[in-house]
Motif scaffolding. Structure first.
Motif, short mmCIF file in Angstrom:
data_model
loop_
_atom_site.label_atom_id
_atom_site.label_comp_id
_atom_site.label_asym_id
_atom_site.label_seq_id
_atom_site.Cartn_x
_atom_site.Cartn_y
_atom_site.Cartn_z
N VAL A 74 0.94 -1.32 -0.04
CA VAL A 74 -0.11 -0.16 0.05
C VAL A 74 0.81 1.20 -0.11
O VAL A 74 0.52 2.27 -0.35
CB VAL A 74 -0.91 0.06 1.22
N THR A 75 2.04 1.14 0.30
CA THR A 75 3.04 2.34 0.22
C THR A 75 3.09 2.88 -1.25
O THR A 75 3.52 3.81 -1.49
CB THR A 75 4.43 2.17 0.64
N ALA A 76 2.54 1.94 -2.31
CA ALA A 76 2.69 2.27 -3.61
C ALA A 76 2.01 3.63 -3.98
O ALA A 76 2.26 4.57 -4.72
CB ALA A 76 2.09 1.35 -4.43
N ILE A 77 0.97 3.97 -3.04
CA ILE A 77 0.01 5.29 -3.10
C ILE A 77 0.77 6.65 -2.87
O ILE A 77 0.32 7.53 -3.16
CB ILE A 77 -1.35 5.22 -2.57
N PHE A 78 1.89 6.58 -2.09
CA PHE A 78 2.67 7.52 -1.70
C PHE A 78 3.78 7.88 -2.89
O PHE A 78 4.43 6.92 -3.24
CB PHE A 78 3.04 7.33 -0.16
N ASP A 79 4.00 8.98 -2.63
CA ASP A 79 5.11 9.48 -3.55
C ASP A 79 6.51 8.81 -2.96
O ASP A 79 6.65 8.94 -1.94
CB ASP A 79 5.29 11.31 -3.78
N GLY A 80 7.29 8.27 -4.05
CA GLY A 80 8.79 7.77 -3.67
C GLY A 80 9.70 9.10 -3.58
O GLY A 80 9.63 10.07 -3.85
N GLU A 81 10.83 8.38 -3.05
CA GLU A 81 11.95 9.36 -2.90
C GLU A 81 12.51 9.79 -4.17
O GLU A 81 12.14 8.96 -5.05
CB GLU A 81 13.04 8.73 -1.98
N ARG A 82 13.10 11.16 -4.08
CA ARG A 82 13.25 11.67 -5.40
C ARG A 82 14.52 12.42 -5.18
O ARG A 82 14.99 12.69 -4.22
CB ARG A 82 12.46 12.53 -6.15
N SER A 83 15.48 12.12 -6.21
CA SER A 83 16.91 12.76 -6.08
C SER A 83 16.75 14.23 -6.41
O SER A 83 15.69 14.64 -6.90
CB SER A 83 17.97 12.26 -7.07
N GLY A 84 17.62 15.13 -5.91
CA GLY A 84 17.52 16.48 -6.24
C GLY A 84 17.31 17.40 -5.04
O GLY A 84 17.32 16.72 -3.92
N ARG A 85 16.97 18.54 -5.23
CA ARG A 85 16.73 19.52 -4.22
C ARG A 85 15.58 19.08 -3.28
O ARG A 85 14.58 18.83 -3.91
CB ARG A 85 16.41 20.83 -4.74
N PRO A 86 15.51 19.22 -2.08
CA PRO A 86 14.30 18.81 -1.03
C PRO A 86 13.22 19.53 -1.29
O PRO A 86 13.32 20.91 -1.83
CB PRO A 86 15.01 18.98 0.31
N VAL A 87 12.00 19.07 -0.97
CA VAL A 87 10.80 19.82 -1.36
C VAL A 87 10.58 21.03 -0.37
O VAL A 87 9.91 21.92 -0.38
CB VAL A 87 9.63 18.96 -1.45
N VAL A 88 11.31 20.84 0.86
CA VAL A 88 10.91 21.73 2.06
C VAL A 88 11.80 23.18 1.85
O VAL A 88 12.63 22.91 1.37
CB VAL A 88 11.50 21.21 3.17
N PHE A 89 10.97 24.19 1.94
CA PHE A 89 11.26 25.74 1.84
C PHE A 89 11.88 25.89 3.26
O PHE A 89 11.16 26.09 3.99
CB PHE A 89 10.53 26.24 1.20
N SER A 90 12.95 26.47 3.38
CA SER A 90 13.47 26.94 4.68
C SER A 90 13.51 28.39 4.69
O SER A 90 14.23 29.20 3.97
CB SER A 90 14.94 26.45 4.85
N PRO A 91 12.52 29.34 5.45
CA PRO A 91 12.27 30.68 5.35
C PRO A 91 13.73 31.25 6.10
O PRO A 91 14.06 32.32 5.84
CB PRO A 91 11.06 30.85 6.13
N ALA A 92 14.31 30.41 6.95
CA ALA A 92 15.47 31.17 7.57
C ALA A 92 16.63 31.46 6.72
O ALA A 92 17.33 32.23 6.80
CB ALA A 92 15.94 30.18 8.68
N GLY A 93 16.81 30.67 5.56
CA GLY A 93 17.74 30.72 4.57
C GLY A 93 17.41 31.89 3.43
O GLY A 93 18.16 32.29 2.77
N ALA A 94 16.30 32.13 3.45
CA ALA A 94 15.61 33.24 2.77
C ALA A 94 16.30 34.76 2.95
O ALA A 94 16.25 35.09 4.20
CB ALA A 94 14.35 33.51 2.38
N GLY A 95 16.71 35.50 2.06
CA GLY A 95 17.23 36.89 2.47
C GLY A 95 16.28 37.95 2.49
O GLY A 95 15.20 37.53 2.02
N PRO A 96 16.45 39.18 2.98
CA PRO A 96 15.54 39.98 3.13
C PRO A 96 15.02 40.55 1.68
O PRO A 96 15.79 40.60 0.74
CB PRO A 96 16.00 41.08 3.94
N ASP A 97 13.86 40.79 1.38
CA ASP A 97 13.35 41.34 -0.03
C ASP A 97 13.50 42.93 0.04
O ASP A 97 13.26 43.58 0.48
CB ASP A 97 11.69 40.84 -0.08
#
Length: 97
Positions: A74-97
């Protein structure tokens, strides 16, 4: 009737209950719930053409989903691991606009 006998798709009983829970949960992403609905429809014996009518995908998409189910369960219904940049966005790493 002449022609090929249709392939019989069968889910295991505990996995069928898990998928029904996913569909009824309402908290999962739409693509996960759609994959669960497709597997449950195959288990009920619905024709692939009918599933594709409401799914809007392709025959190969259903085939790949069933192959993933046979490999991973049943884990087939969930998205598998992918290579590349992580999906998570970190606001701490973003600079001021």
């Amino acid at each position: 009737m002449k022609g090929r006998n249709p392939f019989v798709y069968r889910l295991r009983a505990p996995e069928r209950c898990f998928l029904r829970g996913i569909v009824g949960d309402g908290q999962q992403s739409q693509r996960v719930a759609t994959r669960a609905r497709a597997l449950l429809a195959l288990d009920r014996g619905e024709r692939i053409v009918e599933i594709l009518r409401w799914l809007g995908g392709s025959r190969m998409g259903i085939w790949h989903l069933w192959q993933r189910y046979q490999q991973r369960g049943v884990t087939a219904i969930f998205d598998g691991e992918r290579s590349g940049r992580p999906v998570v966005f970190s606001p701490a790493g973003a600079g001021p606009d």
